[in-house]
Design an enzyme around this catalytic site. Structure first.
Site, mmCIF file in Angstrom:
data_model
loop_
_atom_site.group_PDB
_atom_site.id
_atom_site.type_symbol
_atom_site.label_atom_id
_atom_site.label_comp_id
_atom_site.label_asym_id
_atom_site.label_seq_id
_atom_site.Cartn_x
_atom_site.Cartn_y
_atom_site.Cartn_z
ATOM 1 N N LYS A 40 0.809 -1.180 0.000
ATOM 2 C CA LYS A 40 0.000 0.000 0.000
ATOM 3 C C LYS A 40 0.861 1.255 0.000
ATOM 4 O O LYS A 40 0.427 2.318 -0.429
ATOM 5 C CB LYS A 40 -0.883 0.048 1.246
ATOM 6 C CG LYS A 40 -1.883 -1.063 1.351
ATOM 7 C CD LYS A 40 -2.668 -0.928 2.665
ATOM 8 C CE LYS A 40 -3.601 -2.083 2.882
ATOM 9 N NZ LYS A 40 -4.254 -2.029 4.181
ATOM 10 N N GLY A 41 2.072 1.131 0.479
ATOM 11 C CA GLY A 41 2.921 2.285 0.742
ATOM 12 C C GLY A 41 3.249 3.185 -0.424
ATOM 13 O O GLY A 41 3.377 4.389 -0.258
ATOM 14 N N GLU A 95 8.388 1.954 -5.569
ATOM 15 C CA GLU A 95 8.450 1.596 -4.152
ATOM 16 C C GLU A 95 8.502 2.852 -3.301
ATOM 17 O O GLU A 95 9.004 3.886 -3.755
ATOM 18 C CB GLU A 95 9.688 0.727 -3.914
ATOM 19 C CG GLU A 95 9.922 0.297 -2.499
ATOM 20 C CD GLU A 95 8.838 -0.603 -1.917
ATOM 21 O OE1 GLU A 95 7.677 -0.164 -1.826
ATOM 22 O OE2 GLU A 95 9.163 -1.725 -1.509
ATOM 23 N N ASP A 96 7.994 2.765 -2.088
ATOM 24 C CA ASP A 96 8.052 3.915 -1.185
ATOM 25 C C ASP A 96 9.435 4.057 -0.551
ATOM 26 O O ASP A 96 9.996 5.134 -0.501
ATOM 27 C CB ASP A 96 6.959 3.855 -0.116
ATOM 28 C CG ASP A 96 6.930 2.556 0.671
ATOM 29 O OD1 ASP A 96 7.782 1.670 0.451
ATOM 30 O OD2 ASP A 96 6.015 2.405 1.517
ATOM 31 N N ASP A 99 14.789 -0.376 2.106
ATOM 32 C CA ASP A 99 15.355 -0.476 3.444
ATOM 33 C C ASP A 99 16.403 -1.592 3.433
ATOM 34 O O ASP A 99 17.493 -1.405 2.903
ATOM 35 C CB ASP A 99 14.207 -0.739 4.425
ATOM 36 C CG ASP A 99 14.569 -0.539 5.881
ATOM 37 O OD1 ASP A 99 15.759 -0.637 6.233
ATOM 38 O OD2 ASP A 99 13.658 -0.296 6.687
ATOM 39 N N LYS A 127 17.243 3.999 2.171
ATOM 40 C CA LYS A 127 17.896 3.958 3.479
ATOM 41 C C LYS A 127 19.057 2.959 3.385
ATOM 42 O O LYS A 127 18.979 1.840 3.866
ATOM 43 C CB LYS A 127 16.869 3.516 4.528
ATOM 44 C CG LYS A 127 17.242 3.851 5.939
ATOM 45 C CD LYS A 127 16.284 3.240 6.947
ATOM 46 C CE LYS A 127 14.923 3.855 6.956
ATOM 47 N NZ LYS A 127 14.086 3.331 8.053
ATOM 48 N N PHE A 148 13.083 5.723 11.549
ATOM 49 C CA PHE A 148 11.773 5.221 11.160
ATOM 50 C C PHE A 148 10.925 6.398 10.700
ATOM 51 O O PHE A 148 10.773 7.382 11.416
ATOM 52 C CB PHE A 148 11.085 4.489 12.315
ATOM 53 C CG PHE A 148 9.875 3.734 11.850
ATOM 54 C CD1 PHE A 148 10.003 2.500 11.246
ATOM 55 C CD2 PHE A 148 8.612 4.284 11.973
ATOM 56 C CE1 PHE A 148 8.887 1.813 10.782
ATOM 57 C CE2 PHE A 148 7.491 3.607 11.509
ATOM 58 C CZ PHE A 148 7.634 2.374 10.917
ATOM 59 N N VAL A 149 10.404 6.290 9.456
ATOM 60 C CA VAL A 149 9.668 7.402 8.862
ATOM 61 C C VAL A 149 8.237 7.004 8.521
ATOM 62 O O VAL A 149 7.942 5.837 8.263
ATOM 63 C CB VAL A 149 10.379 7.938 7.595
ATOM 64 C CG1 VAL A 149 11.691 8.612 7.958
ATOM 65 C CG2 VAL A 149 10.612 6.843 6.564
ATOM 66 N N ASP A 155 3.685 4.054 6.747
ATOM 67 C CA ASP A 155 2.831 3.975 7.932
ATOM 68 C C ASP A 155 3.518 3.281 9.093
ATOM 69 O O ASP A 155 4.591 2.710 8.960
ATOM 70 C CB ASP A 155 1.570 3.174 7.581
ATOM 71 C CG ASP A 155 1.851 1.688 7.440
ATOM 72 O OD1 ASP A 155 1.232 0.895 8.161
ATOM 73 O OD2 ASP A 155 2.706 1.305 6.599
ATOM 74 N N ARG A 161 -0.248 7.293 6.945
ATOM 75 C CA ARG A 161 0.021 7.254 5.506
ATOM 76 C C ARG A 161 -0.361 8.563 4.818
ATOM 77 O O ARG A 161 0.255 8.957 3.854
ATOM 78 C CB ARG A 161 -0.782 6.135 4.832
ATOM 79 C CG ARG A 161 -0.278 4.760 5.059
ATOM 80 C CD ARG A 161 -1.016 3.782 4.136
ATOM 81 N NE ARG A 161 -0.884 2.414 4.568
ATOM 82 C CZ ARG A 161 0.166 1.640 4.325
ATOM 83 N NH1 ARG A 161 1.179 2.122 3.653
ATOM 84 N NH2 ARG A 161 0.203 0.399 4.740
#
Length: 176
Positions: A40-41, A95-96, A99, A127, A148-149, A155, A161
């Site tokens: 969903k991101g 992609e959001d 990581d 990141k 952490f964002v 979210d 979100r």
């Protein structure tokens, strides 16, 4: 949300998305492009990027998960698969955040098996400090520190979100 500080403003996000749209269009002059939005991101990022592109975009959606709350489980689960065929298409995974790289490494190999003409990754955030897999995005909005964002699609337990910016969450240490 208490303990939330703006890391990247709405204005900075919009400016960078415009730059990415131009770069992608320049790279794919006159060619069709299929965006695969990772739900969903990345929905906010995908929509804004597509709106700024002066070329036609085809859309596919996929949903994978490796997070529970703010922690990566390391186990990748396919929740929603592609509905269309990407064989011989120019595909960009949207992609959001990149990581650890586990999810995108898995997804990239999975999508390669579907024989796209080309396969690239566009991520709003990267990141690199947390990377455990050898993986680089082809298009990156912002490199960020190991914090952490949330916001702009990202979210924590399905909350935050819809923030129009990227914020850093500072979790309070729990006393045992």
């Amino acid at each position: 949300m208490e303990g939330l500080k703006v890391l990247i403003s709405e204005e900075e996000i919009q400016k960078r998305i415009s730059e990415l749209a131009k770069q992608i269009c320049d790279d794919y002059k006159g060619q069709d492009i299929t965006f695969i939005c990772i739900l969903k991101g990345s929905i906010f990022f995908t929509v804004e990027l597509a709106k700024k592109m002066p070329c036609d975009i085809n859309f596919e959606f996929i949903r994978v998960s490796s997070y529970h709350g703010e922690n990566s489980t390391g186990v990748i689960k396919m929740k929603v698969d592609l509905q269309g065929d990407i064989k011989d298409k120019n595909v960009i995974i949207i992609e959001d955040i990149v990581d650890t790289g586990r999810t995108l490494s898995y997804l990239k190999e999975y999508l390669k098996s579907k024989e796209p003409r080309s396969l690239k990754i566009c991520s709003m955030l990267d990141k690199k400090e947390r990377r455990v897999c050898k993986l680089d995005a082809d298009y990156v909005g912002f490199n960020i520190p190991d914090k952490f964002v949330v916001g702009y699609g990202l979210d924590v337990d399905e909350k935050y979100r819809n923030l129009p910016y990227i914020g850093v969450v500072e979790f309070e240490e729990e006393n045992s």
